[in-house]
Design a protein around this motif. Structure first.
Motif, PDB file in Angstrom:
ATOM      1  N   ILE A 163      47.374  43.814  38.095  1.00 60.78           N
ATOM      2  CA  ILE A 163      48.129  43.185  39.190  1.00 60.78           C
ATOM      3  C   ILE A 163      49.003  44.215  39.902  1.00 60.78           C
ATOM      4  N   SER A 164      49.653  45.073  39.139  1.00 65.45           N
ATOM      5  CA  SER A 164      50.551  46.074  39.736  1.00 65.45           C
ATOM      6  C   SER A 164      49.776  47.092  40.569  1.00 65.45           C
ATOM      7  N   LEU A 165      48.606  47.499  40.076  1.00 69.46           N
ATOM      8  CA  LEU A 165      47.813  48.473  40.816  1.00 69.46           C
ATOM      9  C   LEU A 165      47.250  47.900  42.105  1.00 69.46           C
ATOM     10  N   LYS A 166      47.013  46.589  42.126  1.00 67.63           N
ATOM     11  CA  LYS A 166      46.433  45.954  43.313  1.00 67.63           C
ATOM     12  C   LYS A 166      47.480  45.365  44.254  1.00 67.63           C
ATOM     13  N   GLY A 167      48.739  45.372  43.853  1.00 69.04           N
ATOM     14  CA  GLY A 167      49.772  44.745  44.665  1.00 69.04           C
ATOM     15  C   GLY A 167      50.092  45.513  45.934  1.00 69.04           C
ATOM     16  N   TYR A 168      50.271  44.801  47.026  1.00 71.05           N
ATOM     17  CA  TYR A 168      50.671  45.445  48.288  1.00 71.05           C
ATOM     18  C   TYR A 168      51.353  44.472  49.241  1.00 71.05           C
ATOM     19  N   GLU A 169      51.293  43.157  48.966  1.00 68.83           N
ATOM     20  CA  GLU A 169      51.751  42.162  49.931  1.00 68.83           C
ATOM     21  C   GLU A 169      53.235  42.314  50.266  1.00 68.83           C
ATOM     22  N   SER A 170      54.083  42.425  49.238  1.00 71.54           N
ATOM     23  CA  SER A 170      55.517  42.528  49.514  1.00 71.54           C
ATOM     24  C   SER A 170      55.851  43.844  50.212  1.00 71.54           C
ATOM     25  N   ILE A 171      55.133  44.913  49.874  1.00 70.47           N
ATOM     26  CA  ILE A 171      55.361  46.201  50.539  1.00 70.47           C
ATOM     27  C   ILE A 171      55.002  46.104  52.011  1.00 70.47           C
ATOM     28  N   MET A 172      53.925  45.384  52.314  1.00 62.57           N
ATOM     29  CA  MET A 172      53.502  45.237  53.703  1.00 62.57           C
ATOM     30  C   MET A 172      54.585  44.558  54.535  1.00 62.57           C
ATOM     31  N   VAL A 173      55.268  43.576  53.951  1.00 64.49           N
ATOM     32  CA  VAL A 173      56.323  42.859  54.675  1.00 64.49           C
ATOM     33  C   VAL A 173      57.593  43.691  54.739  1.00 64.49           C
ATOM     34  N   LEU A 174      57.951  44.343  53.644  1.00 69.82           N
ATOM     35  CA  LEU A 174      59.216  45.078  53.572  1.00 69.82           C
ATOM     36  C   LEU A 174      59.196  46.365  54.385  1.00 69.82           C
ATOM     37  N   THR A 175      58.153  47.169  54.239  1.00 74.18           N
ATOM     38  CA  THR A 175      58.162  48.511  54.839  1.00 74.18           C
ATOM     39  C   THR A 175      56.901  48.851  55.626  1.00 74.18           C
TER      40      THR A 175
END
Length: 298
Positions: free
Chosen positions: A222-234
């Motif tokens: 899950i951590s390696l595939k995560g990007y959704e919150s980063i896309m919104v934040l930065t």
């Protein structure tokens, strides 16, 4: 005939899930794998280039920087999230007042939309008029606003948001594992004079072994595939400091125009997606191999 009928009924019930898996899972993968060998921007002519996309990928410094960022992001998240989740699970597994309410509170971020959570945290960590900076300035804890989403702290901030959103999920999994440990074992240890710390390290951790193995594997993928919150934040910025693998893949298929001059590249994006999936798969296999070897040793 009756047996065949029951078998047909069974397949009939799983047919909707099977169709969805084929249409939304298998077909897109096969579609993307085809375009790995083409120069295709999403419209116009499809030009076959063989391994050209992979040759470009090997020389793509931006992508390999995103791989490194992914390792930092996943590592920082896991190192903090798993111990905290386990400690909370141990505490909330005891007979304490209001434990069900506390469980619900800690689990609440898991059922909330990642986009909504990220927008809330963006307003908290906003460098100019964020809630956190306003509070710190109000109580004279800082002399000027901190650039939480700037080049130096952006990765730390995104990790903090990821930790907040993941603790409840892993806490619940640890709770399920803890409740499968017989109370008799703890009672016997108490009679032998074991204290709480000894019970934790010599009973809880070993008996949580299979569950812990599954939770770590799940957390890694899950951590390696995560990007959704980063896309919104930065959106992967500033200057690529928080660009992770799957956000890079996303930007190839759906360029984020507010922070990038990239154009849509279906062919190259497919190759990048395949490489990212391969990296995650290799890490998962290595983890399985190491964990199985450790199980045999201990």
């Amino acid at each position: 005939m009756s047996r065949l009928r029951k078998l047909g009924e069974s397949y009939f019930f799983i047919l909707p899930s099977l169709i969805l898996t084929l249409v939304l899972g298998i077909y897109p993968i096969l579609w993307a794998m085809r375009y790995m060998f083409y120069d295709y921007p999403g419209y116009g002519e499809e030009i076959f280039i063989g391994l050209g996309n992979f040759d470009r990928l090997m020389r793509d410094a931006e992508y390999w920087k995103s791989v490194w960022n992914t390792a930092v992001y996943a590592g920082g998240k896991l190192v903090v999230t798993l111990p905290i989740s386990l400690i909370l699970a141990v505490i909330l597994n005891r007979a304490i007042r209001g434990k069900n309410i506390l469980r619900a509170i800690y689990f609440m971020p898991t059922v909330l939309s990642t986009a909504v959570i990220s927008i809330v945290f963006f307003n908290i960590f906003n460098s100019f008029n964020g809630i956190l900076n306003q509070l710190l300035l109000k109580y004279n804890l800082i002399s000027k606003s901190i650039d939480w989403l700037g080049p130096e702290l952006a990765m730390v901030t995104t990790i903090i948001v990821a930790i907040w959103g993941a603790i409840g999920n892993y806490m619940l999994l640890f709770l399920a594992g803890l409740q499968s440990i017989p109370e008799d074992v703890y009672e016997s240890a108490s009679l032998d004079g074991a204290n709480a710390v000894q019970k934790f390290f010599y009973i809880t951790i070993p008996m949580l072994g299979p569950v812990l193995q599954m939770i770590i594997m799940l957390a890694i993928t899950i951590s390696l595939k995560g990007y959704e919150s980063i896309m919104v934040l930065t959106e992967g910025g500033p200057i690529g400091k928080t660009e992770v693998m799957y956000l890079y893949v996303y930007r190839m298929f759906f360029p984020i125009t507010s922070s990038s001059t990239m154009i849509q590249e279906i062919g190259y994006g497919s190759a990048v997606g395949f490489m990212s999936a391969l990296i995650v798969g290799v890490i998962t296999v290595v983890y399985f191999w190491v964990s199985r070897r450790l199980n045999r040793i201990f």
